[in-house]
Design an enzyme around this catalytic site. Sequence first.
Site, short mmCIF file in Angstrom:
data_model
loop_
_atom_site.label_atom_id
_atom_site.label_comp_id
_atom_site.label_asym_id
_atom_site.label_seq_id
_atom_site.Cartn_x
_atom_site.Cartn_y
_atom_site.Cartn_z
CE LYS A 1 15.23 -57.84 18.60
NZ LYS A 1 16.11 -58.99 18.86
CB SER B 1 14.26 -61.91 16.90
OG SER B 1 15.18 -61.52 17.89
CB SER C 1 18.14 -62.50 17.94
OG SER C 1 17.25 -63.60 17.95
#
Lengths: 106, 485
Positions: free
Chosen positions: B79, B154, B178
């Site tokens: 990420k 996210s 997330s």
Amino acid sequence: MGGITTIIMSSQLSLEEISKVGQLARLQLTDDEKVALTGHLNDILQQFGRLQELDTTGVPPTSHSLPLQNVFRDDVAAASLPRDAATLNAPEKRDGNFIVPQIMED
Amino acid sequence: MELFELTAFELSNKLSAGEVSAREVTEAFLNRISSVEDNVQAYVTVTKDEALKQADAVDEARKAGEKLSPIAGIPLALKDNMCTTGVETTCSSKILRGFLPPYNATVVEKLNDAGAVVTGKVNLDEFAMGSSTENSGFFTTHNPWDLSAVPGGSSGGSTAAVAAGEAAWALGSDTGGSIRQPAAFCGVVGLKPTYGRVSRYGLIAFASSLDQIGPITRDVRDAATLLTAISGYDPRDSTSVNLEVPDYARSLTGDIKGKRIGVPREYFAQGVEGSVADAVKAAIAKLTELGAIAEEISLPHSEYALPTYYILAPAEASSNLARYDGVRFGHRTARATNYVDLFEKTREEGFGAEVKQRIMIGTYALSAGYYDAFYIKAQQVRTLIKRDFDTAFEKYDAIVSPTAPTVAFPIGERSNDPLAMKLSDVLTIPANMAGIPAISIPCGFSNGLPIGLQIMAPAFAEETLLQIAYAYEQSTEWHRQRPKL
């Protein structure tokens, strides 16, 4: 501090308050953004009002979930980030320093 | 099956047996990225050359007879809020476009030392603020199961990449759900460890008392393996806990006889779709068949978790994001005439709408006159939420619920309704508030979109979590499904 804190809560944030908060947050918002934000923030603030329903007398606040406190390291000098690495992403630099617009008036 | 459809464990076995080289594996995934990325759009940066170099190094090491980690040679996506030296790290924000971290996150160091092959940095909601990846400052990622749907957020880039076979596994971060919610939306496994289990050093901070890095994988065994690789005490993270890291894969015996499972009634009320509730109830029935004992319980302060989170997280974020001021790194406005201008214009230009909103909420909640009513009050309610879990865990080994109230929604459906968007985190937020570990695993589909089952356990009881998740997973076929791309 005990009992339920009573506070006069503005159920509607005014544009003026939004501007003040914007200054604190160092954001130069456009007028359109301020209007949109007022709506969104008021929606969320309504949610907050529900927390006032709860009796939290004598309940200690939790800032983080671990029983850790005062995590220090020994006061021993150790290697740190070299200057070149620290200034690698500087928008403007000179002689290992960050260059910024003038801070103090002459 | 294609190499990019295999689990990390299967790939690791092939690599150890010499059936395939790390280079071949890496090329397979890089080719897969080329063929589906136009549709999925998971990656902000693909690190093709570095990945092949890392793969070659692993092949060399294996030839030289070195003993290799179970994660060596396996393509992994990061990420884009985890610092990688010399590789652009953006948090999917314009304010960090072009930012080259001068140090690696601890988890990245661990991965590098173990010979992981990093395929690149994947998309997220800007600064990890969001539930759909639509808040990315660059582009939206698409759900591989239905390209018109969101992947969740996210960590939507991470989960979409794994679901699409663009990486064998990935790391995400979880502050209010997330990792777990996008894992549920994308039909993959996502685990949020206990707070303090995995070092946050080099994870670009959103809300420091809530953030945790965790694995996103095709199955539970891979999650256990990757969790072991990234966990451990780090003196550079003052919230890192000094506890031994077990080999989590060892806890996968499949035996859950007598395990006591609590099913909180509040988690079936909050706008949970019928098909989701049905799938989760069927999963609980399956757990009972496998020997667990399931009982309804109550976590009475559940309904206060969302408003509490939406004071605490933005408050912490407003502080953490104060560093983006155009002075030392990141975007700097060209229009500054004095230093206040520098800060205000830089931040105005660099931050997206959602980020500005949350900074404003946080700043307001912490400002004089409101601090007690909002921030302290929220921290007190956080204590009550944590106590609900402590009480439940006195009687139960784990708590089970749906991960999200719905399946993946269409792109654009909620992007103008921040409140509706946030409701999708209602079932995941409590675990972050209490600091306990939680996992999402696939448990069915609704109209072709995946449904996630959430399991929560006491602090540092990841073994229990993985045990129960594994037992359920192995009695079903959900984890073997692949989207048609």
